[in-house]
Motif scaffolding. Structure first.
Motif, PDB file in Angstrom:
ATOM      1  N   ALA A  89       0.725  -1.477  -0.044  1.00  0.00           N
ATOM      2  CA  ALA A  89      -0.244  -0.084   0.043  1.00  0.00           C
ATOM      3  C   ALA A  89       0.857   1.448  -0.384  1.00  0.00           C
ATOM      4  O   ALA A  89       0.360   1.892  -0.560  1.00  0.00           O
ATOM      5  CB  ALA A  89      -0.732  -0.097   1.241  1.00  0.00           C
ATOM      6  N   LEU A  90       2.244   1.499   0.930  1.00  0.00           N
ATOM      7  CA  LEU A  90       2.664   2.651   0.846  1.00  0.00           C
ATOM      8  C   LEU A  90       3.342   2.986  -0.587  1.00  0.00           C
ATOM      9  O   LEU A  90       3.095   3.574  -1.195  1.00  0.00           O
ATOM     10  CB  LEU A  90       4.142   1.924   1.985  1.00  0.00           C
ATOM     11  N   GLY A  91       3.596   1.702  -1.500  1.00  0.00           N
ATOM     12  CA  GLY A  91       4.369   1.278  -3.092  1.00  0.00           C
ATOM     13  C   GLY A  91       3.598   2.324  -3.811  1.00  0.00           C
ATOM     14  O   GLY A  91       4.201   2.773  -4.099  1.00  0.00           O
ATOM     15  N   LEU A  92       2.438   2.005  -3.457  1.00  0.00           N
ATOM     16  CA  LEU A  92       1.178   2.536  -4.513  1.00  0.00           C
ATOM     17  C   LEU A  92       1.186   4.011  -3.933  1.00  0.00           C
ATOM     18  O   LEU A  92       0.810   4.637  -5.434  1.00  0.00           O
ATOM     19  CB  LEU A  92      -0.081   1.460  -4.173  1.00  0.00           C
ATOM     20  N   ARG A  93       0.861   3.903  -2.918  1.00  0.00           N
ATOM     21  CA  ARG A  93       0.275   5.227  -2.526  1.00  0.00           C
ATOM     22  C   ARG A  93       1.709   6.192  -3.303  1.00  0.00           C
ATOM     23  O   ARG A  93       1.597   7.409  -3.510  1.00  0.00           O
ATOM     24  CB  ARG A  93       0.798   5.473  -0.746  1.00  0.00           C
ATOM     25  N   ARG A  94       3.085   5.844  -3.300  1.00  0.00           N
ATOM     26  CA  ARG A  94       3.991   7.063  -3.258  1.00  0.00           C
ATOM     27  C   ARG A  94       4.406   6.689  -4.952  1.00  0.00           C
ATOM     28  O   ARG A  94       5.264   7.776  -5.413  1.00  0.00           O
ATOM     29  CB  ARG A  94       5.577   6.143  -2.695  1.00  0.00           C
ATOM     30  N   ALA A  95       3.554   5.943  -5.374  1.00  0.00           N
ATOM     31  CA  ALA A  95       2.708   5.973  -6.806  1.00  0.00           C
ATOM     32  C   ALA A  95       2.144   6.717  -7.790  1.00  0.00           C
ATOM     33  O   ALA A  95       2.168   6.877  -8.883  1.00  0.00           O
ATOM     34  CB  ALA A  95       3.484   4.401  -7.557  1.00  0.00           C
ATOM     35  N   GLY A  96       1.510   7.050  -6.468  1.00  0.00           N
ATOM     36  CA  GLY A  96       0.613   8.579  -7.384  1.00  0.00           C
ATOM     37  C   GLY A  96      -0.998   7.432  -7.102  1.00  0.00           C
ATOM     38  O   GLY A  96      -1.844   7.855  -7.173  1.00  0.00           O
ATOM     39  N   TYR A  97      -1.005   6.408  -5.863  1.00  0.00           N
ATOM     40  CA  TYR A  97      -1.999   5.930  -6.184  1.00  0.00           C
ATOM     41  C   TYR A  97      -3.247   6.136  -4.615  1.00  0.00           C
ATOM     42  O   TYR A  97      -1.623   5.863  -3.433  1.00  0.00           O
ATOM     43  CB  TYR A  97      -1.943   4.424  -6.862  1.00  0.00           C
ATOM     44  N   ALA A  98      -3.333   6.000  -4.456  1.00  0.00           N
ATOM     45  CA  ALA A  98      -4.961   6.260  -3.300  1.00  0.00           C
ATOM     46  C   ALA A  98      -5.255   4.472  -2.851  1.00  0.00           C
ATOM     47  O   ALA A  98      -5.511   3.812  -3.935  1.00  0.00           O
ATOM     48  CB  ALA A  98      -6.433   6.262  -3.447  1.00  0.00           C
ATOM     49  N   ALA A  99      -4.730   3.820  -1.664  1.00  0.00           N
ATOM     50  CA  ALA A  99      -4.704   2.279  -1.545  1.00  0.00           C
ATOM     51  C   ALA A  99      -5.023   1.819  -0.208  1.00  0.00           C
ATOM     52  O   ALA A  99      -5.022   3.409   0.776  1.00  0.00           O
ATOM     53  CB  ALA A  99      -3.094   1.688  -1.495  1.00  0.00           C
ATOM     54  N   ASP A 100      -5.895   1.450  -0.178  1.00  0.00           N
ATOM     55  CA  ASP A 100      -6.923   1.033   1.309  1.00  0.00           C
ATOM     56  C   ASP A 100      -6.307  -0.596   1.466  1.00  0.00           C
ATOM     57  O   ASP A 100      -6.017  -0.740   0.522  1.00  0.00           O
ATOM     58  CB  ASP A 100      -8.237   0.595   1.337  1.00  0.00           C
ATOM     59  N   VAL A 101      -6.519  -1.014   2.536  1.00  0.00           N
ATOM     60  CA  VAL A 101      -6.317  -2.563   3.001  1.00  0.00           C
ATOM     61  C   VAL A 101      -6.883  -3.097   3.576  1.00  0.00           C
ATOM     62  O   VAL A 101      -7.492  -2.401   4.205  1.00  0.00           O
ATOM     63  CB  VAL A 101      -4.541  -2.602   4.191  1.00  0.00           C
ATOM     64  N   ALA A 102      -7.591  -4.434   3.417  1.00  0.00           N
ATOM     65  CA  ALA A 102      -8.174  -5.188   3.849  1.00  0.00           C
ATOM     66  C   ALA A 102      -7.032  -6.929   4.573  1.00  0.00           C
ATOM     67  O   ALA A 102      -6.983  -6.850   3.640  1.00  0.00           O
ATOM     68  CB  ALA A 102      -9.544  -5.558   2.301  1.00  0.00           C
ATOM     69  N   VAL A 103      -7.701  -7.285   5.628  1.00  0.00           N
ATOM     70  CA  VAL A 103      -7.366  -8.100   6.067  1.00  0.00           C
ATOM     71  C   VAL A 103      -7.568  -9.526   6.130  1.00  0.00           C
ATOM     72  O   VAL A 103      -7.399 -10.472   6.076  1.00  0.00           O
ATOM     73  CB  VAL A 103      -6.446  -8.072   7.431  1.00  0.00           C
ATOM     74  N   ASP A 104      -8.454  -9.746   5.385  1.00  0.00           N
ATOM     75  CA  ASP A 104      -9.497 -10.876   5.408  1.00  0.00           C
ATOM     76  C   ASP A 104     -10.548 -10.827   4.175  1.00  0.00           C
ATOM     77  O   ASP A 104     -10.780  -9.327   3.724  1.00  0.00           O
ATOM     78  CB  ASP A 104     -10.101 -10.939   6.615  1.00  0.00           C
TER      79      ASP A 104
END
Length: 219
Positions: A17-32
């Motif tokens: 998610a951090l890598g995607l944000r640094r590339a300009g994307y909005a990124a959310d995380v789900a764990v299941d």
């Protein structure tokens, strides 16, 4: 553009998610799997990065439900199982692409970029509106041939407005498309970002505000 990372390994999920944000994307995380379906019901995602071996609800079932519901998000399956049969099975479930672990982040990002281009109507890699030119591959903006250095959020907002091709885009839509689930719905982030974007684009200002409605690009 907004991406959902569905991964039960916290460290890996946050790193992606951090890598995607640094590339300009909005990124959310789900764990299941259940959380993934809840978030896809609430938010408009362009791509879902979906681990197959998930707790609560298996990734295969998540994929099947998203496809059956007609969700517009492209699905990139991530799994430690890289055998041909596993890849074929994932694609038969309705996934758009498949990437075996471990993977290089550069390859993951390239695949996400490609899938995001497929969520829009045959959008070219270079977007144009009046004298604005956006190279989405290099994430570079030019106006009248001159480079315009933008922050990631300014770039994301401009892409959404240019893709709308003069149609009005509300602040709520921009917040959903360019930011992520951590954004406060009552924040003035869109307005502040728009101030910086207008200043950098220069005169005449190519972004118009329609009070109470939103924003649009004008020629």
């Amino acid at each position: 553009m907004r991406v959902l990372v569905v991964e039960d390994e916290d460290v890996m999920a946050e790193a992606v998610a951090l890598g995607l944000r640094r590339a300009g994307y909005a990124a959310d995380v789900a764990v299941d799997g259940e959380e993934a379906l809840t978030l896809t019901d609430l938010n408009p995602y362009d791509v879902v990065l979906l681990d197959r071996d998930l707790p609560v609800l298996h990734g295969d079932e998540v994929c099947r439900r998203l496809v059956d519901a007609g969700n517009r998000a492209r699905i990139l399956m991530l799994t430690a199982a890289g055998a041909l049969d596993d890849r074929v099975e994932g694609l038969h479930l309705g996934a758009d692409d498949y990437l075996a672990k471990p993977f290089a982040f550069a390859e993951l990002l390239a695949r996400v970029d490609a899938l995001c281009r497929r969520t829009t109507r045959a959008a070219p890699p270079v977007l144009r509106f009046a004298d604005l030119e956006i190279d989405t591959g290099r994430r570079e903006v030019r106006r009248a041939g001159q480079p315009v250095p933008l922050t990631l959020k300014e770039y994301g907002v401009l892409v959404e407005l240019v893709r709308a091709d003069g149609a009005v885009v509300s602040a709520e839509e921009l917040l959903a498309r360019v930011w992520d689930e951590n954004a406060d719905p009552f924040t003035n982030a869109v307005r502040v970002t728009m101030v910086g974007l207008r200043r950098k684009l220069g005169e005449p200002v190519p972004v118009e505000t329609l009070r109470g409605a939103g924003y649009r690009v004008v020629s």
